[in-house]
Scaffold this motif. Structure first.
Motif, PDB file in Angstrom:
ATOM      1  N   GLN A   9      87.082 -48.246  80.074  1.00  0.00           N
ATOM      2  CA  GLN A   9      86.844 -47.252  80.947  1.00  0.00           C
ATOM      3  C   GLN A   9      88.379 -46.699  81.561  1.00  0.00           C
ATOM      4  OE1 GLN A   9      86.479 -51.156  83.578  1.00  0.00           O
ATOM      5  NE2 GLN A   9      84.565 -49.748  84.738  1.00  0.00           N
ATOM      6  N   ARG A  10      89.446 -46.615  81.556  1.00  0.00           N
ATOM      7  CA  ARG A  10      90.242 -46.261  81.362  1.00  0.00           C
ATOM      8  C   ARG A  10      90.481 -44.625  80.622  1.00  0.00           C
ATOM      9  NH1 ARG A  10      96.151 -47.915  83.219  1.00  0.00           N
ATOM     10  NH2 ARG A  10      97.522 -46.358  82.773  1.00  0.00           N
ATOM     11  N   PHE A  11      90.478 -44.813  78.807  1.00  0.00           N
ATOM     12  CA  PHE A  11      90.725 -44.146  78.057  1.00  0.00           C
ATOM     13  C   PHE A  11      89.575 -43.084  77.055  1.00  0.00           C
ATOM     14  CE2 PHE A  11      94.425 -47.202  78.092  1.00  0.00           C
ATOM     15  CZ  PHE A  11      95.673 -46.136  78.029  1.00  0.00           C
ATOM     16  N   PHE A  12      88.860 -43.954  78.130  1.00  0.00           N
ATOM     17  CA  PHE A  12      86.936 -43.004  77.119  1.00  0.00           C
ATOM     18  C   PHE A  12      86.352 -42.711  78.212  1.00  0.00           C
ATOM     19  CE2 PHE A  12      89.088 -45.150  73.891  1.00  0.00           C
ATOM     20  CZ  PHE A  12      89.161 -43.750  72.903  1.00  0.00           C
ATOM     21  N   ALA A  13      86.561 -43.258  79.791  1.00  0.00           N
ATOM     22  CA  ALA A  13      86.038 -42.494  81.295  1.00  0.00           C
ATOM     23  C   ALA A  13      84.704 -43.014  80.947  1.00  0.00           C
ATOM     24  CB  ALA A  13      85.942 -40.774  80.567  1.00  0.00           C
ATOM     25  N   LEU A  14      84.280 -44.268  80.417  1.00  0.00           N
ATOM     26  CA  LEU A  14      83.336 -45.054  80.301  1.00  0.00           C
ATOM     27  C   LEU A  14      82.145 -45.413  82.005  1.00  0.00           C
ATOM     28  CD1 LEU A  14      82.654 -46.282  76.979  1.00  0.00           C
ATOM     29  CD2 LEU A  14      81.715 -44.289  77.901  1.00  0.00           C
ATOM     30  N   ALA A  32      82.603 -50.178  66.649  1.00  0.00           N
ATOM     31  CA  ALA A  32      82.072 -49.249  67.433  1.00  0.00           C
ATOM     32  C   ALA A  32      82.431 -48.149  68.057  1.00  0.00           C
ATOM     33  CB  ALA A  32      81.401 -50.428  68.892  1.00  0.00           C
ATOM     34  N   VAL A  33      81.642 -47.304  67.816  1.00  0.00           N
ATOM     35  CA  VAL A  33      81.943 -46.262  68.568  1.00  0.00           C
ATOM     36  C   VAL A  33      82.526 -46.265  70.254  1.00  0.00           C
ATOM     37  CG1 VAL A  33      81.709 -43.254  67.941  1.00  0.00           C
ATOM     38  CG2 VAL A  33      81.003 -45.332  66.087  1.00  0.00           C
ATOM     39  N   ALA A  34      83.266 -45.743  70.204  1.00  0.00           N
ATOM     40  CA  ALA A  34      83.999 -45.119  71.530  1.00  0.00           C
ATOM     41  C   ALA A  34      84.255 -43.839  72.506  1.00  0.00           C
ATOM     42  CB  ALA A  34      85.259 -45.356  71.935  1.00  0.00           C
ATOM     43  N   GLY A  35      83.808 -42.948  71.501  1.00  0.00           N
ATOM     44  CA  GLY A  35      83.510 -41.418  71.337  1.00  0.00           C
ATOM     45  C   GLY A  35      83.966 -40.552  70.245  1.00  0.00           C
ATOM     46  N   ILE A  36      83.251 -39.454  70.601  1.00  0.00           N
ATOM     47  CA  ILE A  36      83.450 -38.229  69.074  1.00  0.00           C
ATOM     48  C   ILE A  36      84.105 -37.121  69.729  1.00  0.00           C
ATOM     49  CG2 ILE A  36      82.035 -37.335  67.470  1.00  0.00           C
ATOM     50  CD1 ILE A  36      79.403 -38.350  67.709  1.00  0.00           C
ATOM     51  N   TYR A  37      85.370 -36.806  69.342  1.00  0.00           N
ATOM     52  CA  TYR A  37      86.462 -36.214  69.354  1.00  0.00           C
ATOM     53  C   TYR A  37      86.620 -34.946  68.897  1.00  0.00           C
ATOM     54  CZ  TYR A  37      86.588 -39.051  73.503  1.00  0.00           C
ATOM     55  OH  TYR A  37      85.979 -40.095  74.461  1.00  0.00           O
ATOM     56  N   PRO A  38      87.726 -33.785  69.003  1.00  0.00           N
ATOM     57  CA  PRO A  38      87.909 -33.546  67.996  1.00  0.00           C
ATOM     58  C   PRO A  38      89.651 -33.878  67.671  1.00  0.00           C
ATOM     59  CG  PRO A  38      87.737 -31.830  69.869  1.00  0.00           C
ATOM     60  CD  PRO A  38      87.209 -33.422  70.039  1.00  0.00           C
ATOM     61  N   ARG A  39      90.086 -33.953  65.994  1.00  0.00           N
ATOM     62  CA  ARG A  39      91.093 -34.602  65.388  1.00  0.00           C
ATOM     63  C   ARG A  39      91.972 -34.895  66.229  1.00  0.00           C
ATOM     64  NH1 ARG A  39      92.622 -34.511  59.170  1.00  0.00           N
ATOM     65  NH2 ARG A  39      94.124 -36.722  59.622  1.00  0.00           N
ATOM     66  N   ASP A  40      92.579 -34.183  67.335  1.00  0.00           N
ATOM     67  CA  ASP A  40      93.732 -33.964  67.855  1.00  0.00           C
ATOM     68  C   ASP A  40      93.358 -34.817  68.983  1.00  0.00           C
ATOM     69  OD1 ASP A  40      91.740 -31.861  69.221  1.00  0.00           O
ATOM     70  OD2 ASP A  40      93.907 -31.339  69.386  1.00  0.00           O
ATOM     71  N   ILE A  41      92.026 -34.309  69.949  1.00  0.00           N
ATOM     72  CA  ILE A  41      92.077 -35.766  70.913  1.00  0.00           C
ATOM     73  C   ILE A  41      91.719 -36.747  70.397  1.00  0.00           C
ATOM     74  CG2 ILE A  41      91.007 -36.045  72.454  1.00  0.00           C
ATOM     75  CD1 ILE A  41      90.128 -33.055  72.993  1.00  0.00           C
ATOM     76  N   ALA A  42      91.578 -36.945  69.293  1.00  0.00           N
ATOM     77  CA  ALA A  42      90.718 -38.508  68.818  1.00  0.00           C
ATOM     78  C   ALA A  42      92.335 -39.440  68.643  1.00  0.00           C
ATOM     79  CB  ALA A  42      89.959 -38.568  67.890  1.00  0.00           C
ATOM     80  N   GLU A  43      93.353 -38.429  68.327  1.00  0.00           N
ATOM     81  CA  GLU A  43      94.703 -39.164  67.715  1.00  0.00           C
ATOM     82  C   GLU A  43      95.137 -39.365  68.728  1.00  0.00           C
ATOM     83  OE1 GLU A  43      96.596 -35.568  65.035  1.00  0.00           O
ATOM     84  OE2 GLU A  43      95.679 -37.304  63.555  1.00  0.00           O
ATOM     85  N   THR A  44      94.959 -38.379  70.069  1.00  0.00           N
ATOM     86  CA  THR A  44      96.344 -39.049  71.311  1.00  0.00           C
ATOM     87  C   THR A  44      95.777 -40.187  72.111  1.00  0.00           C
ATOM     88  OG1 THR A  44      96.770 -36.297  70.935  1.00  0.00           O
ATOM     89  CG2 THR A  44      96.733 -37.751  72.966  1.00  0.00           C
ATOM     90  N   ARG A  45      94.181 -40.347  71.887  1.00  0.00           N
ATOM     91  CA  ARG A  45      93.599 -41.166  72.324  1.00  0.00           C
ATOM     92  C   ARG A  45      93.702 -42.641  72.048  1.00  0.00           C
ATOM     93  NH1 ARG A  45      87.992 -39.032  75.929  1.00  0.00           N
ATOM     94  NH2 ARG A  45      89.413 -37.570  76.698  1.00  0.00           N
ATOM     95  N   SER A  46      94.000 -42.567  70.323  1.00  0.00           N
ATOM     96  CA  SER A  46      94.083 -43.857  69.430  1.00  0.00           C
ATOM     97  C   SER A  46      95.720 -44.241  69.870  1.00  0.00           C
ATOM     98  CB  SER A  46      93.758 -43.589  67.802  1.00  0.00           C
ATOM     99  OG  SER A  46      94.052 -44.541  67.673  1.00  0.00           O
ATOM    100  N   ARG A  47      96.107 -43.340  69.967  1.00  0.00           N
ATOM    101  CA  ARG A  47      97.950 -44.105  70.037  1.00  0.00           C
ATOM    102  C   ARG A  47      98.610 -44.472  71.895  1.00  0.00           C
ATOM    103  NH1 ARG A  47      99.410 -38.825  68.990  1.00  0.00           N
ATOM    104  NH2 ARG A  47      99.600 -38.220  70.901  1.00  0.00           N
ATOM    105  N   GLN A  48      97.418 -43.869  72.573  1.00  0.00           N
ATOM    106  CA  GLN A  48      97.667 -44.347  73.838  1.00  0.00           C
ATOM    107  C   GLN A  48      97.370 -45.815  73.697  1.00  0.00           C
ATOM    108  OE1 GLN A  48      95.543 -41.097  76.065  1.00  0.00           O
ATOM    109  NE2 GLN A  48      97.012 -40.019  76.263  1.00  0.00           N
ATOM    110  N   VAL A  49      95.736 -45.681  73.354  1.00  0.00           N
ATOM    111  CA  VAL A  49      95.461 -47.014  73.615  1.00  0.00           C
ATOM    112  C   VAL A  49      95.754 -48.376  72.516  1.00  0.00           C
ATOM    113  CG1 VAL A  49      93.721 -48.878  72.322  1.00  0.00           C
ATOM    114  CG2 VAL A  49      92.708 -46.288  73.867  1.00  0.00           C
ATOM    115  N   ALA A  50      96.702 -47.795  70.977  1.00  0.00           N
ATOM    116  CA  ALA A  50      97.506 -48.305  71.606  1.00  0.00           C
ATOM    117  C   ALA A  50      98.594 -48.899  71.352  1.00  0.00           C
ATOM    118  CB  ALA A  50      98.571 -48.261  69.822  1.00  0.00           C
ATOM    119  N   GLU A  51      99.586 -47.948  72.439  1.00  0.00           N
ATOM    120  CA  GLU A  51     100.852 -48.058  73.218  1.00  0.00           C
ATOM    121  C   GLU A  51     100.441 -48.286  74.540  1.00  0.00           C
ATOM    122  OE1 GLU A  51     101.940 -44.180  74.602  1.00  0.00           O
ATOM    123  OE2 GLU A  51     102.888 -44.119  72.501  1.00  0.00           O
ATOM    124  N   TYR A  52      99.027 -48.452  74.979  1.00  0.00           N
ATOM    125  CA  TYR A  52      99.088 -49.548  76.431  1.00  0.00           C
ATOM    126  C   TYR A  52      98.330 -51.478  75.592  1.00  0.00           C
ATOM    127  CZ  TYR A  52      96.109 -50.526  80.410  1.00  0.00           C
ATOM    128  OH  TYR A  52      95.607 -51.119  81.561  1.00  0.00           O
TER     129      TYR A  52
END
Length: 68
Positions: A9-14, A32-52
């Motif tokens: 909900q927080r990082f993928f707006a579901l 599962a696939v949480a979303g399909i994003y341009p590479r820079d956005i995908a990397e940012t979200r992945s990093r945010q999720v890992a930190e969280y």
């Protein structure tokens, strides 16, 4: 399970229903696939999720798969 729903909900707006369905897919199938994003956005979200997850001492992983 609630932690994964919160992350979706927080990082993928579901909404809660979609996040719950996706969490159950991960639970039963392992991923599962949480979303399909341009590479820079995908990397940012992945990093945010890992930190969280690390901040909350949760072993959740977020993997980026590159479509070629």
């Amino acid at each position: 399970m609630d932690f994964v729903i919160t992350v979706l909900q927080r990082f993928f707006a579901l909404d809660r229903e979609k996040a719950t369905r996706l969490m159950l897919k991960v639970h039963h199938e392992g991923s599962a696939v949480a979303g399909i994003y341009p590479r820079d956005i995908a990397e940012t979200r992945s990093r945010q999720v890992a930190e969280y997850a690390q901040t909350h001492q949760h072993p959740l992983q977020c993997i980026i798969e590159i479509d070629r």
